[in-house]
Motif scaffolding. Structure first.
Motif, short mmCIF file in Angstrom:
data_model
loop_
_atom_site.label_atom_id
_atom_site.label_comp_id
_atom_site.label_asym_id
_atom_site.label_seq_id
_atom_site.Cartn_x
_atom_site.Cartn_y
_atom_site.Cartn_z
N LEU A 10 13.08 -4.74 -28.13
CA LEU A 10 12.24 -5.94 -28.05
C LEU A 10 11.49 -6.00 -26.73
O LEU A 10 10.31 -6.36 -26.68
CB LEU A 10 13.11 -7.19 -28.21
N GLU A 11 12.21 -5.63 -25.66
CA GLU A 11 11.58 -5.62 -24.34
C GLU A 11 10.45 -4.61 -24.29
O GLU A 11 9.36 -4.88 -23.78
CB GLU A 11 12.64 -5.30 -23.29
N TRP A 12 10.68 -3.42 -24.87
CA TRP A 12 9.64 -2.37 -24.88
C TRP A 12 8.46 -2.83 -25.73
O TRP A 12 7.31 -2.68 -25.33
CB TRP A 12 10.23 -1.09 -25.44
N ASN A 13 8.75 -3.37 -26.91
CA ASN A 13 7.67 -3.81 -27.80
C ASN A 13 6.85 -4.94 -27.20
O ASN A 13 5.65 -5.07 -27.48
CB ASN A 13 8.24 -4.27 -29.14
N SER A 14 7.50 -5.79 -26.39
CA SER A 14 6.78 -6.91 -25.81
C SER A 14 5.79 -6.47 -24.74
O SER A 14 4.90 -7.23 -24.37
CB SER A 14 7.77 -7.91 -25.20
N ARG A 15 5.92 -5.25 -24.26
CA ARG A 15 5.05 -4.75 -23.20
C ARG A 15 4.37 -3.44 -23.53
O ARG A 15 3.82 -2.78 -22.66
CB ARG A 15 5.84 -4.63 -21.90
N HIS A 16 4.41 -3.05 -24.81
CA HIS A 16 3.77 -1.80 -25.22
C HIS A 16 3.07 -1.99 -26.56
O HIS A 16 3.45 -2.84 -27.36
CB HIS A 16 4.80 -0.67 -25.34
N ASP A 17 2.06 -1.17 -26.77
CA ASP A 17 1.42 -1.08 -28.07
C ASP A 17 2.20 -0.08 -28.91
O ASP A 17 2.38 1.07 -28.51
CB ASP A 17 -0.03 -0.64 -27.91
N ILE A 18 2.67 -0.50 -30.08
CA ILE A 18 3.56 0.33 -30.88
C ILE A 18 2.86 1.60 -31.36
O ILE A 18 3.45 2.68 -31.39
CB ILE A 18 4.08 -0.48 -32.09
N ASN A 19 1.59 1.51 -31.73
CA ASN A 19 0.88 2.64 -32.33
C ASN A 19 0.55 3.73 -31.33
O ASN A 19 0.62 4.92 -31.65
CB ASN A 19 -0.39 2.17 -33.01
N THR A 20 0.18 3.36 -30.11
CA THR A 20 -0.25 4.35 -29.13
C THR A 20 0.77 4.59 -28.02
O THR A 20 0.67 5.58 -27.30
CB THR A 20 -1.58 3.92 -28.47
N GLY A 21 1.73 3.68 -27.86
CA GLY A 21 2.69 3.80 -26.78
C GLY A 21 2.17 3.31 -25.44
O GLY A 21 2.89 3.34 -24.44
N LEU A 22 0.91 2.87 -25.39
CA LEU A 22 0.35 2.36 -24.15
C LEU A 22 0.94 0.99 -23.82
O LEU A 22 1.29 0.22 -24.70
CB LEU A 22 -1.17 2.24 -24.25
N ARG A 23 1.03 0.68 -22.53
CA ARG A 23 1.45 -0.65 -22.13
C ARG A 23 0.36 -1.65 -22.54
O ARG A 23 -0.82 -1.31 -22.58
CB ARG A 23 1.69 -0.68 -20.62
N ASN A 24 0.77 -2.89 -22.83
CA ASN A 24 -0.16 -3.86 -23.40
C ASN A 24 -0.69 -4.85 -22.36
O ASN A 24 -0.51 -4.66 -21.15
CB ASN A 24 0.48 -4.60 -24.58
N ARG A 25 -1.33 -5.90 -22.85
CA ARG A 25 -1.99 -6.87 -21.97
C ARG A 25 -0.99 -7.59 -21.07
O ARG A 25 -1.27 -7.81 -19.89
CB ARG A 25 -2.75 -7.89 -22.83
N ALA A 26 0.19 -7.95 -21.62
CA ALA A 26 1.19 -8.62 -20.81
C ALA A 26 1.65 -7.74 -19.66
O ALA A 26 1.80 -8.19 -18.51
CB ALA A 26 2.38 -9.02 -21.68
N ALA A 27 1.86 -6.45 -19.95
CA ALA A 27 2.26 -5.52 -18.90
C ALA A 27 1.15 -5.32 -17.87
O ALA A 27 1.41 -5.16 -16.67
CB ALA A 27 2.64 -4.17 -19.52
N LEU A 28 -0.09 -5.34 -18.33
CA LEU A 28 -1.23 -5.21 -17.42
C LEU A 28 -1.24 -6.35 -16.40
O LEU A 28 -1.41 -6.13 -15.20
CB LEU A 28 -2.53 -5.20 -18.22
N LEU A 29 -1.03 -7.57 -16.87
CA LEU A 29 -1.02 -8.73 -15.96
C LEU A 29 0.13 -8.63 -14.97
O LEU A 29 -0.03 -8.97 -13.79
CB LEU A 29 -0.93 -10.02 -16.77
N GLU A 30 1.28 -8.15 -15.42
CA GLU A 30 2.42 -7.99 -14.51
C GLU A 30 2.13 -6.95 -13.44
O GLU A 30 2.43 -7.16 -12.26
CB GLU A 30 3.66 -7.59 -15.31
N ASP A 31 1.55 -5.82 -13.86
CA ASP A 31 1.27 -4.75 -12.90
C ASP A 31 0.18 -5.14 -11.91
O ASP A 31 0.17 -4.64 -10.78
CB ASP A 31 0.88 -3.48 -13.64
N LEU A 32 -0.72 -6.00 -12.32
CA LEU A 32 -1.73 -6.48 -11.37
C LEU A 32 -1.07 -7.28 -10.26
O LEU A 32 -1.47 -7.20 -9.09
CB LEU A 32 -2.78 -7.33 -12.10
N ILE A 33 -0.06 -8.06 -10.60
CA ILE A 33 0.67 -8.80 -9.56
C ILE A 33 1.41 -7.83 -8.66
O ILE A 33 1.45 -8.01 -7.43
CB ILE A 33 1.66 -9.79 -10.22
N ASP A 34 1.98 -6.77 -9.23
CA ASP A 34 2.73 -5.79 -8.43
C ASP A 34 1.84 -5.04 -7.46
O ASP A 34 2.35 -4.41 -6.52
CB ASP A 34 3.42 -4.78 -9.36
#
Length: 561
Positions: A124-148
């Motif tokens: 669930l954690e992986w799916n919440s931050r990744h696109d299932i079809n491509t394996g790329l991190r998703n929009r939520a992960a992008l916003l988190e990494d911008l803060i980092d």
């Protein structure tokens, strides 16, 4: 930054807890064994307390931990634990072995349940931050990494948030099906990952868009990487056995985490999307964000919001710019030009709101408004003894809209206006949209006497193989050439060629944007048939147009600009 949920914290153990729990479980086992012995032996219920450390060990350590503690607990209540501590009666060997096996099964079940829950939470954690079809991190992960970016995770202080969109994805979907989106995005991601440069991370920020965070120590590094990225996307994409072109546009925004940090990643993402939209509308490969983009988007949306109300509240009106026959100076028509007087903003130039309307469904209502007002005006002029055709500009969206031609013919019948008093001006580019259908629709209009003119002729979009099949009555030479005719020999040659082409096709040429006597004389010498521009007259409100028309018919004169 990601904040773990209560359930995630509950099942996510760490090494410190594991090291502390094991000796604690051993101590609990000893305490339980002591209590069992002191309360009379294994025959009493106190032995069931051993399930507690077994279940907890399976929860914390998984299957192996559950089995280990179960075996230790079973041995603690095993061969040396009597059935009755008072009488000293000992257990049979099979009794404590069976109990130990049963304890182990409980430990295994606890471990399996714990591991299954943890695996599910991780999914669930992986799916919440990744696109299932491509394996790329998703929009939520992008916003988190911008803060980092503002932390010590990255050594570079300069960064760029880049968004890549594909302009022709709708065409690709139509041709190859909806799965083509996944194929294009997957291949684009693979190309981006193979690019050498200061690349930090890739993301799928929307179904048809990928994003990249690029960190570097110099702007030149970022710009070089983006140029390389654009070149990678220019190569064809493979869809099955077919190589196709995906029209990629890059929008990006730069920042410096050492001076400003990234406190509002959502705003940064909106700015990158505004730059991506600007790249789409301008046709450029890549565009850097400018604050004016956001202002323009908000302004456009605000104008569109007011436009519908403006039509209902009478804020829109038509001005009419005369056209004259160059050989005689007589008025031969007028072009209807829409004007908007906003109650707060005052007069809004057509060049500001018409392009916005053309990108929306409101253009249907705008053209219908212009058509209706023009036909009403024609009837009023007929009552005053003035019979001249009025030209109405038509958007490409109107021409491909179902029922447009039927609506035009219905309006002509409703106002009892002859078709030859209405002229539809169509841009050159519009003629290239579904040409076969366009020929049929325009022929229907021509059969009812409606005049068809090609506006902005000479801008480079026309196809001569189709032009002769269209029922065109006029070619309107683009005013960018007319205004340069006196100073640019190339522009003058283009005008002369356009006039010659029109005459060979037995149609009339209109020179638009004539602003002085010298330009008028030049086009007249080149054989242009009709003149329109400030030299003849500015666009006029309907009441002023009638006065101008009456005066002009008495004697032709120029208004120098």
């Amino acid at each position: 930054m990601y904040k773990p949920t209560y359930h995630h914290r509950l099942f996510q153990t760490n090494k410190g807890i594991e090291r502390l729990a094991f000796p604690l479980f051993l101590l609990v086992i000893l305490v339980i064994a002591y209590v069992v012995y002191q309360t009379g032996g294994i025959k009493f219920v106190y032995s069931h307390s051993m399930y507690l450390p077994i279940l907890l060990s399976g929860f914390i350590y998984g299957v192996r931990g559950g089995i280990l503690i179960a075996v230790i607990g079973g041995l603690a209540l095993g061969p040396y634990m009597p059935i009755d501590s008072v009488s000293g009666e000992k257990q049979e060997t099979l009794n404590w072995i069976y109990r130990t096996i049963f304890f182990s099964l409980v430990g295994i079940l606890s471990g399996v349940a714990s591991q299954s829950v943890r695996a599910h939470i991780k999914r669930l954690e992986w799916n919440s931050r990744h696109d299932i079809n491509t394996g790329l991190r998703n929009r939520a992960a992008l916003l988190e990494d911008l803060i980092d970016l503002g932390s010590q995770k990255y050594k570079s202080s300069l960064f760029a948030l880049t968004l890549v969109t594909f302009d022709n994805m709708a065409d690709l979907r139509t041709a190859f099906g909806i799965d083509v989106v996944e194929d294009i995005v997957r291949q684009a991601a693979e190309r981006s990952q193979s690019a050498h440069g200061p690349h930090v991370g890739l993301y799928r920020s929307s179904p048809e868009q990928i994003a990249a965070i690029v960190a570097a120590s110099a702007i030149e590094e970022i710009e070089g990487f983006l140029d390389h990225l654009v070149k990678l996307f220019q190569s064809p994409f493979q869809i099955g056995q077919v190589a196709v072109h995906a029209d990629a546009r890059v929008g990006y925004v730069r920042g410096d985490v050492s001076t400003q940090g990234v406190e509002r990643p959502e705003t940064l993402l909106l700015e990158a999307e505004a730059a991506s939209l600007a790249a789409h509308r301008s046709g450029q490969n890549s565009v850097h964000y400018n604050a004016a983009f956001m202002t323009a988007v908000k302004e456009n949306l605000s104008l569109l919001g007011d436009l519908r109300r403006a039509m209902e509240n009478g804020e829109l009106s038509l001005h009419y710019q005369p056209k004259i026959t160059m050989s005689s100076g007589k008025v031969c028509g007028a072009e209807a030009l829409i004007r908007w007087k906003h109650p707060q903003r005052g007069w809004i130039p057509p060049g500001l709101f018409i392009p916005c309307a053309e990108q929306s469904t409101l253009i249907q209502a705008v053209v219908e408004f212009t058509l209706t007002c023009s036909l009403k005006q024609i009837t009023e002029w007929l009552d005053q003894g003035v019979s001249i055709p009025v030209a109405v500009n038509v958007s490409p969206r109107n021409l491909i809209h179902p029922g447009f031609v039927d609506n035009v013919l219905s309006c002509l019948d409703h106002y009892a206006v002859a078709g030859n008093l209405l002229e539809l001006e169509i841009t050159e580019g519009a003629l290239m949209i579904d040409m076969e259908r366009m020929i049929g629709e325009l022929n229907r209009l021509a059969q009812h006497g409606v005049r068809i003119s090609v506006d902005d002729f000479g801008t480079g979009y026309s196809s001569l193989q189709y032009l002769h099949r269209l029922p065109i009555s006029h070619l309107k030479i683009d005013q960018s050439f007319v205004k340069r005719a006196l100073t640019d020999a190339g522009a003058s040659h283009i005008i002369e060629s356009a006039i010659s082409l029109a005459h060979k096709m037995h149609i009339k040429a209109i020179g638009e944007g004539i602003e002085n006597q010298a330009t008028y004389d030049l086009l007249a010498r080149q054989g242009c048939d009709i003149a329109q521009g400030y030299a003849v007259s500015h666009p006029l409100p309907e009441h002023e147009f009638i006065r101008w028309y009456a005066q002009h018919e008495k004697g032709f004169s120029f208004t120098e600009q």
